[in-house]
Design a protein around this motif. Sequence first.
Motif, short mmCIF file in Angstrom:
data_model
loop_
_atom_site.label_atom_id
_atom_site.label_comp_id
_atom_site.label_asym_id
_atom_site.label_seq_id
_atom_site.Cartn_x
_atom_site.Cartn_y
_atom_site.Cartn_z
N UNK A 23 0.88 -1.24 -0.12
CA UNK A 23 -0.08 0.00 0.04
C UNK A 23 0.92 1.15 -0.02
N UNK A 24 0.69 2.17 -1.07
CA UNK A 24 1.37 3.26 -1.21
C UNK A 24 0.78 4.49 -1.01
N UNK A 62 -6.48 10.54 2.68
CA UNK A 62 -7.27 11.37 1.84
C UNK A 62 -6.40 11.57 0.79
N UNK A 63 -5.94 10.92 0.13
CA UNK A 63 -4.46 11.13 -0.70
C UNK A 63 -4.81 9.88 -1.87
N UNK A 64 -3.77 9.64 -2.73
CA UNK A 64 -3.80 8.84 -3.94
C UNK A 64 -3.12 7.59 -3.17
N UNK A 65 -3.90 6.45 -3.23
CA UNK A 65 -3.44 5.12 -2.63
C UNK A 65 -3.47 4.24 -3.75
N UNK A 66 -2.35 3.46 -3.81
CA UNK A 66 -2.16 2.37 -4.65
C UNK A 66 -1.85 1.09 -3.76
N UNK A 67 -2.59 0.22 -4.27
CA UNK A 67 -2.60 -1.29 -3.75
C UNK A 67 -2.17 -2.32 -4.77
#
Length: 503
Positions: A23-24, A62-67
């Motif tokens: 998770x980034x 509340x940001x961009x989340x990359x899984x």
Amino acid sequence: MALGRAYSVAVNGLAGELVEIEADITSGLPGVHLVGLPDTAVQEARDRVRSAVTNSGNQWPMSRLTLALSPATLPKMGSVYDIALASAVLSATRKKSWPHLDRTILLGELALDGRVRPVRGVLPAVLAARREEWPAVVVPLANLPEASLVDGIEVLGVRSLRQLQAWLSGKGRLAERVTVGSAEHEAEADLTDVVGQTQARYAVEVAAAGGHNLILTGPPGIGKTMLAQRLPGLLPPLSADEALEVTAIHSVSGLLSEETPLITRPPFVAPHHTSTVAALVGGGVGYARPGAVSHAHRGVLFLDECAEIGVSVMEALRTPMEEGEIRLARRDGVARYPARFQLVLAANLCPCAPADPQECICPGAVRRRYLGKLSGPLLDRVDLRVQMQPVRSGALGEEAGETSEAVRARVAAAREAAAQRWSVVGVRTNAEVPGPVLRRGFRPSRAAMAPLRSALDRGMLSVRGADRTLRVAWSLCDLAGRTSPGIEDISTALGFRQAGVVR
């Protein structure tokens, strides 16, 4: 930048492969981006995980989340990754990993309120985690008895995401391994219920002793189905390894009991005669699920009214009958399931199926076509063929035949003798012995082989048929307590093979 990691397992067939979940959290427009070949169920995990995290008292980033689910080339299917995804997000949010998270496999589906729901395939996933030498695995509480079947790894059960988070933080405990008992089996049908049919009863005993395939033909109502249903009661209990393998197949299908998941008795599977190829051998879109042949692994697959089953369905049985395994190629790869079962076929002699065969009104061509759906290559894989005759009134007054318990004792002794003999080649039953082993290292005497040589010279047997006849002869020998098949054993085995189906 904040990065969190968690680990889960992808199950394909009965094989599990480790999946690393990252998770980034980076600056950008709020949104969740899921990569790594997820299917629809995994794509929908974004909404399940977000609701579960917020409803468990946490803030959603509340940001961009990359899984990302790795390896990226491995298709990911199902909801088993939910708690691993949520844990990775929570770890990234706190910008620090929990010590437990780096050495634990996480399996489970999340409800919107944070509850952890059970999933399929937990047993093969835990076996894969043990094989990769992971120290611990966390599973849904409802799956804990199933996971507890695997020794050599710490197994923990979780009820909710909030409880899991407390355990990761070192402030709570999870449920530990439980003792799993075997299911109490209902009273099995007994062979004494079958009226008459001495030859067919003996054929069922021989089939049980050697693990052979069997076909029963005859008029309706004479006991074909009754005999087939009593075959599992003659078989010995599954060994520890066999029980775990059979249980793993049922775990993938979601057919296990939550309280007593371990399957210790040979299964009996009897699909309807209208079943499709996919229902029989397995199938599905993208990911192939096990079918009836795998559910019957180490047990009995009974096909009643086999002459009414589609030709393509019956022909699909040929490969698993020969190899003991089914390989299902689909869009997302090849799934392999074990399928070493005993096939029992039952059929009437013709479409009209009168109680007295002499009253049949079907033309000869119709009769031949009816059972002609069973192809020669398929029948060549059936070791015992019995044509049952109508029972006359005199049989109703006779004493009841032997009980299943008495026959089961003889079968157990025969199987033990076979297991000791074939231990040098790594099999336990006569039906599994390779043909070259039978013809070379364990060849009966020349005098005993005379009927078999005669049948081969006259073209009545294929080489495969000869091997299968020898296997039946060994089973007859084991039941009689002899050390090697004699001429009477081979003659009887040939008699079983050459009867029962009118071509």
